[in-house]
Design a protein around this motif. Structure first.
Motif, PDB file in Angstrom:
ATOM      1  N   ALA A   1       0.829  -1.206   0.000  1.00 38.92           N
ATOM      2  CA  ALA A   1       0.000   0.000   0.000  1.00 38.92           C
ATOM      3  C   ALA A   1       0.862   1.255   0.000  1.00 38.92           C
ATOM      4  CB  ALA A   1      -0.934  -0.017   1.217  1.00 38.92           C
ATOM      5  N   GLY A   2       1.961   1.245   0.775  1.00 39.49           N
ATOM      6  CA  GLY A   2       2.851   2.400   0.816  1.00 39.49           C
ATOM      7  C   GLY A   2       3.515   2.645  -0.520  1.00 39.49           C
ATOM      8  N   SER A   3       3.942   1.574  -1.193  1.00 39.34           N
ATOM      9  CA  SER A   3       4.572   1.729  -2.505  1.00 39.34           C
ATOM     10  C   SER A   3       3.598   2.317  -3.520  1.00 39.34           C
ATOM     11  CB  SER A   3       5.092   0.371  -2.979  1.00 39.34           C
ATOM     12  OG  SER A   3       5.702   0.482  -4.240  1.00 39.34           O
TER      13      SER A   3
ATOM     14  N   ALA B   1      13.840  13.553 -10.152  1.00 37.22           N
ATOM     15  CA  ALA B   1      15.061  14.184 -10.673  1.00 37.22           C
ATOM     16  C   ALA B   1      14.931  15.686 -10.874  1.00 37.22           C
ATOM     17  CB  ALA B   1      15.485  13.495 -11.979  1.00 37.22           C
ATOM     18  N   PRO B   2      13.851  16.221 -11.505  1.00 34.99           N
ATOM     19  CA  PRO B   2      13.784  17.682 -11.702  1.00 34.99           C
ATOM     20  C   PRO B   2      13.865  18.470 -10.403  1.00 34.99           C
ATOM     21  CG  PRO B   2      12.143  16.564 -13.050  1.00 34.99           C
ATOM     22  CD  PRO B   2      12.703  15.535 -12.156  1.00 34.99           C
ATOM     23  N   LEU B   3      13.278  17.907  -9.339  1.00 36.30           N
ATOM     24  CA  LEU B   3      13.323  18.598  -8.043  1.00 36.30           C
ATOM     25  C   LEU B   3      14.601  18.287  -7.261  1.00 36.30           C
ATOM     26  CD1 LEU B   3       9.748  18.358  -6.455  1.00 36.30           C
ATOM     27  CD2 LEU B   3      10.992  20.410  -7.107  1.00 36.30           C
ATOM     28  N   ASN B   4      15.369  17.263  -7.710  1.00 41.81           N
ATOM     29  CA  ASN B   4      16.486  16.749  -6.919  1.00 41.81           C
ATOM     30  C   ASN B   4      16.016  16.502  -5.486  1.00 41.81           C
ATOM     31  OD1 ASN B   4      19.011  15.858  -6.215  1.00 41.81           O
ATOM     32  ND2 ASN B   4      19.833  17.918  -5.837  1.00 41.81           N
ATOM     33  N   ALA B   5      14.905  15.766  -5.371  1.00 43.59           N
ATOM     34  CA  ALA B   5      14.294  15.517  -4.075  1.00 43.59           C
ATOM     35  C   ALA B   5      13.699  14.112  -4.083  1.00 43.59           C
ATOM     36  CB  ALA B   5      13.216  16.550  -3.767  1.00 43.59           C
ATOM     37  N   TYR B   6      13.379  13.649  -2.887  1.00 50.83           N
ATOM     38  CA  TYR B   6      12.763  12.335  -2.713  1.00 50.83           C
ATOM     39  C   TYR B   6      11.381  12.531  -2.098  1.00 50.83           C
ATOM     40  CZ  TYR B   6      17.558  10.561  -3.155  1.00 50.83           C
ATOM     41  OH  TYR B   6      18.815  10.268  -3.595  1.00 50.83           O
ATOM     42  N   VAL B   7      10.412  11.792  -2.587  1.00 57.01           N
ATOM     43  CA  VAL B   7       9.129  11.718  -1.911  1.00 57.01           C
ATOM     44  C   VAL B   7       9.133  10.402  -1.139  1.00 57.01           C
ATOM     45  CG1 VAL B   7       8.028  10.719  -3.963  1.00 57.01           C
ATOM     46  CG2 VAL B   7       6.619  11.684  -2.148  1.00 57.01           C
ATOM     47  N   VAL B   8       8.952  10.488   0.176  1.00 54.08           N
ATOM     48  CA  VAL B   8       9.171   9.362   1.084  1.00 54.08           C
ATOM     49  C   VAL B   8       7.919   9.148   1.925  1.00 54.08           C
ATOM     50  CG1 VAL B   8      10.686   8.383   2.852  1.00 54.08           C
ATOM     51  CG2 VAL B   8      11.604  10.017   1.202  1.00 54.08           C
ATOM     52  N   ASP B   9       7.528   7.897   2.065  1.00 52.80           N
ATOM     53  CA  ASP B   9       6.480   7.505   2.998  1.00 52.80           C
ATOM     54  C   ASP B   9       7.135   6.752   4.150  1.00 52.80           C
ATOM     55  OD1 ASP B   9       4.400   8.669   1.785  1.00 52.80           O
ATOM     56  OD2 ASP B   9       3.279   6.841   1.316  1.00 52.80           O
ATOM     57  N   VAL B  10       6.924   7.239   5.383  1.00 54.99           N
ATOM     58  CA  VAL B  10       7.541   6.664   6.574  1.00 54.99           C
ATOM     59  C   VAL B  10       6.448   6.068   7.456  1.00 54.99           C
ATOM     60  CG1 VAL B  10       9.068   7.086   8.542  1.00 54.99           C
ATOM     61  CG2 VAL B  10       9.285   8.473   6.482  1.00 54.99           C
ATOM     62  N   ALA B  11       6.707   4.890   7.998  1.00 52.27           N
ATOM     63  CA  ALA B  11       5.756   4.241   8.905  1.00 52.27           C
ATOM     64  C   ALA B  11       6.514   3.660  10.091  1.00 52.27           C
ATOM     65  CB  ALA B  11       4.979   3.141   8.187  1.00 52.27           C
ATOM     66  N   SER B  12       5.910   3.739  11.262  1.00 50.75           N
ATOM     67  CA  SER B  12       6.487   3.169  12.474  1.00 50.75           C
ATOM     68  C   SER B  12       6.089   1.698  12.587  1.00 50.75           C
ATOM     69  CB  SER B  12       6.000   3.935  13.708  1.00 50.75           C
ATOM     70  OG  SER B  12       6.312   3.238  14.889  1.00 50.75           O
ATOM     71  N   HIS B  13       7.079   0.876  12.908  1.00 49.79           N
ATOM     72  CA  HIS B  13       6.797  -0.553  13.110  1.00 49.79           C
ATOM     73  C   HIS B  13       5.753  -0.734  14.210  1.00 49.79           C
ATOM     74  CE1 HIS B  13       7.610  -4.863  13.402  1.00 49.79           C
ATOM     75  NE2 HIS B  13       7.631  -4.700  14.721  1.00 49.79           N
ATOM     76  N   GLN B  14       5.830   0.096  15.229  1.00 47.00           N
ATOM     77  CA  GLN B  14       4.869   0.000  16.327  1.00 47.00           C
ATOM     78  C   GLN B  14       3.451   0.298  15.852  1.00 47.00           C
ATOM     79  OE1 GLN B  14       5.736   2.670  19.527  1.00 47.00           O
ATOM     80  NE2 GLN B  14       4.257   1.747  20.923  1.00 47.00           N
ATOM     81  N   ALA B  15       3.301   1.307  14.968  1.00 44.46           N
ATOM     82  CA  ALA B  15       1.976   1.645  14.474  1.00 44.46           C
ATOM     83  C   ALA B  15       1.438   0.562  13.542  1.00 44.46           C
ATOM     84  CB  ALA B  15       2.020   2.991  13.745  1.00 44.46           C
ATOM     85  N   LEU B  16       2.317   0.002  12.681  1.00 40.50           N
ATOM     86  CA  LEU B  16       1.871  -1.040  11.756  1.00 40.50           C
ATOM     87  C   LEU B  16       1.426  -2.289  12.499  1.00 40.50           C
ATOM     88  CD1 LEU B  16       4.563  -0.825   8.915  1.00 40.50           C
ATOM     89  CD2 LEU B  16       2.210   0.009   8.848  1.00 40.50           C
ATOM     90  N   MET B  17       2.119  -2.599  13.600  1.00 40.27           N
ATOM     91  CA  MET B  17       1.819  -3.826  14.324  1.00 40.27           C
ATOM     92  C   MET B  17       0.927  -3.594  15.537  1.00 40.27           C
ATOM     93  SD  MET B  17       3.267  -5.895  12.424  1.00 40.27           S
ATOM     94  CE  MET B  17       4.328  -5.676  11.000  1.00 40.27           C
ATOM     95  N   GLU B  18       0.224  -2.467  15.529  1.00 46.57           N
ATOM     96  CA  GLU B  18      -0.632  -2.168  16.676  1.00 46.57           C
ATOM     97  C   GLU B  18      -1.737  -3.211  16.831  1.00 46.57           C
ATOM     98  OE1 GLU B  18      -3.138   1.621  18.518  1.00 46.57           O
ATOM     99  OE2 GLU B  18      -2.161   1.753  16.563  1.00 46.57           O
ATOM    100  N   GLY B  19      -2.289  -3.663  15.698  1.00 44.08           N
ATOM    101  CA  GLY B  19      -3.333  -4.683  15.760  1.00 44.08           C
ATOM    102  C   GLY B  19      -2.824  -5.993  16.328  1.00 44.08           C
ATOM    103  N   PRO B  20      -1.755  -6.578  15.746  1.00 41.45           N
ATOM    104  CA  PRO B  20      -1.215  -7.819  16.309  1.00 41.45           C
ATOM    105  C   PRO B  20      -0.758  -7.682  17.753  1.00 41.45           C
ATOM    106  CG  PRO B  20      -0.397  -7.501  14.086  1.00 41.45           C
ATOM    107  CD  PRO B  20      -1.153  -6.256  14.437  1.00 41.45           C
ATOM    108  N   ARG B  21      -0.251  -6.512  18.115  1.00 38.00           N
ATOM    109  CA  ARG B  21       0.158  -6.333  19.508  1.00 38.00           C
ATOM    110  C   ARG B  21      -1.048  -6.435  20.441  1.00 38.00           C
ATOM    111  NH1 ARG B  21       5.311  -4.373  20.417  1.00 38.00           N
ATOM    112  NH2 ARG B  21       6.486  -3.832  18.534  1.00 38.00           N
TER     113      ARG B  21
END
Length: 612
Positions: free
Chosen positions: A55-57, A283-303
């Protein structure tokens, strides 16, 4: 390996039968159930992680497409502006030559350019920087090149193909994205080419990106060169939860970004948390678009599933414990009576016999036989204890009788007083003073109204002792003790300082010699009162000092015999520690041929002091 197994066997052997049954049921039922549950949760965690990364990709790809579409809109707007040839020609001509021509420019070409800018919602500002000395700066869209910074940026712009984006504008670009484009290269020397700048606020250009989506991923646009510059939504829940650690998290992610080979997702550790990042390079912006997720938030359900598994397991174990306890209580009810009686005996209740309920000629089973033998043992213990108490009473009465037969202390005081008066009549003041000191010593040592005395009383007794020793041995021992008045009223154990001064008198100097003894007090950490008794005598032999310190510190089991080294301090030290704890007692320090210092440690809180 053998020692731990032996320890486990001992613990198991000493456990109650109900606990052994409970452990057996747990091993057969609860532990396998927990293992299967945790394996299932781990499988769900892996599945959830893969779905989240997919989903993040997909989200990063959509953001990449949207940003490139908006950059195309900006580039189209710049091309539209540049095709206004009449406008471009006029700003490079002599704008001061003809006022009527300037008015027509304002009404026609400039108005068209201004309306075009206002009608394009994708840009905030469009400015031209022209190296033209005859330029009029009367509108916000036209500036002289001197206002552009840096002045030589046109060289870099030319090398990049005549146009370039800046994620952060060159001037006042903290929250602004800019697009720069060369307009016209001047033919004359020492002239800069004209530059067009389009400025868009981050809030407008990244509007979709900066929205609070409520998802697990936190979107950030990072500058390709500077890891400290990035664009994100500060209201996002991820930024709020990360707090001051956000800068560190993003800097660690930036260190793993690769424009040539995108490795998604990347994993970073920051503090006690793990974070995943999926990115695309623009490349035109010489920048990265990044999606960041916390392992704790992703695994909140299983926890939360872990919590449920643990809670259900605890409930099952509690039910098993109750069942086992009820069963063993019914099976071993009479044995529990034996155990309860034993516990009471450990608390001192020797009359806690076991009621067997047997008749006169009934033998009962094995548990009844244990109970009968146990009752007989209690009777024998009580008989022996009574015998011991009787012996102690006889010995105490003998001691009291011996004390009554001794010389009456008042008679001794009166005799000394009579001798002292006779010495004064015969003009023998030294003998009289010595008798006063001796009387004070005897009265202090024989009169025990309490186990504690004021420090001033103990000091007065020591002064009497020093005066008497100076008289008896012809010595010149000097005692100094300049103590505050409030400390002199402080309660200390009686006779705790006297043995230390006696050691200094008998061992610090040869017979007839001179030694200076100093007594000082201080408070340490608001918890201990330290009384220091220091002499400038011969000191203690290093080996004897080491042996004595080992005994006082508990490092040696060999007692120091006072008759051999003359330092009978161990008795005082042990009595202090017995009543006040390990933090109190004696300490000694000495340098042979220089000094000896003995420190008495007592509790500073006066109400905590007791007697010997």
């Amino acid at each position: 390996m053998k020692a731990p197994l032996t320890k486990i066997k001992r613990i198991y052997r000493n456990s109650r039968i109900s606990r052994k049954l409970f452990l057996a049921f747990s091993l057969m039922i609860a532990i396998p159930a927990i293992a299967v549950s945790f394996l299932f949760i781990r499988f769900k965690e892996t599945q959830l992680y893969e779905e989240a990364m997919a989903a993040g990709s997909s989200h990063v790809s959509r953001l990449d497409e949207r940003l490139r579409g908006r950059m195309n809109m900006v580039e189209n707007a710049s091309s539209t502006a540049l095709i206004q040839k009449a406008f471009i020609d006029f700003i490079h001509s002599n704008m001061r030559a003809d006022g009527l021509r300037l008015v027509k420019f304002r009404q026609n070409q400039f108005e068209q350019m201004h309306n075009m800018i206002k009608s394009n919602e994708s840009i905030d500002e469009l400015s031209f920087y022209v190296d033209n000395p005859d330029l009029y700066e009367i509108w916000p869209e036209i500036y002289h090149y001197d206002r552009f910074w840096p002045q030589d940026y046109w060289v870099s712009l030319r090398e990049e193909g005549g146009s370039a984006y800046r994620l952060f504008a060159l001037k006042d670009g903290e929250h602004t994205l800019s697009y720069y484009r060369l307009v016209r290269l001047q033919g004359q020397q020492n002239k800069h080419p004209s530059i067009m700048e389009i400025r868009i606020g981050h809030g407008k250009f990244f509007s979709d990106l900066l929205e609070e989506t409520g998802g697990d991923f936190f979107s950030v646009v990072m500058d390709g060169k500077d890891p400290s510059r990035f664009v994100y939504n500060p209201e996002h829940s991820f930024a709020a939860n990360a707090g001051e650690d956000l800068q560190n998290i993003l800097a660690r992610i930036h260190g793993q970004l690769d424009m040539l080979q995108e490795k998604s997702p990347i994993k970073v550790e920051a503090g006690d948390h793990t974070y995943y990042a999926i990115y695309r390079y623009i490349a035109p912006l010489n920048a990265y678009v990044v999606d960041v997720a916390s392992h704790q938030a992703l695994m909140e359900g299983p926890r939360s599933w872990y919590v449920w598994v643990v809670a259900i397991t605890l409930c099952v174990l509690l039910m098993m414990l109750l069942l086992v306890s009820h069963t063993t209580r019914r099976i071993f009810r009479r044995l529990n009576r034996v155990l309860a009686s034993m516990r009471k005996v450990r608390q001192g209740q020797l009359d806690a016999k076991i009621d067997t309920g047997l008749g006169e000629n009934e033998a009962g089973d094995e548990i009844d036989e244990v109970a009968v033998s146990y009752n007989n043992m209690l009777d024998e213990i009580k008989r022996l204890m009574t015998q011991v108490v009787d012996k102690q009473l006889i010995a105490k009465n003998a001691q009291l009788h011996s004390l009554h037969s001794q010389i009456n202390s008042h008679f001794l005081y009166n005799a000394l007083e009579s001798i002292r008066m006779l010495a004064e009549v015969q003009r023998q003041p030294a003998i009289a003073d010595a008798l006063v000191s001796l009387g004070s010593l005897l009265r202090y040592s024989m009169k025990w109204r309490s186990d504690t005395v004021a420090l001033g009383e103990e000091l007065a007794n020591i002064q009497s002792y020093v005066r008497f020793i100076n008289f008896m041995e012809g010595s010149s021992f000097e005692l100094t003790a300049d103590l505050p008045q409030d400390v002199l009223r402080y309660a200390i154990p009686k006779m705790c300082m006297q043995p230390i001064v006696e050691n200094a008198v008998h061992h610090a100097a040869p017979r007839g010699g001179s030694v200076r003894i100093e007594i000082a007090v201080r408070v340490e950490n608001d918890s201990l009162l330290l009384v220091e008794i220091r002499d400038d005598g011969a000191g203690v032999d290093p080996q004897a000092l080491a042996d004595l310190q080992a005994v006082l510190q508990g490092d040696s089991d060999t007692p120091i015999v006072a008759s051999k080294n003359g330092l009978g301090l161990e008795n005082v030290h042990k009595r202090l520690q017995l009543h006040y704890g390990k933090s109190c007692g004696l300490g000694i320090d000495s340098v042979q041929g220089s000094y000896t210092c003995v420190t008495i440690r007592l509790p500073w809180e006066n109400e905590n002091l007791g007697g010997w």
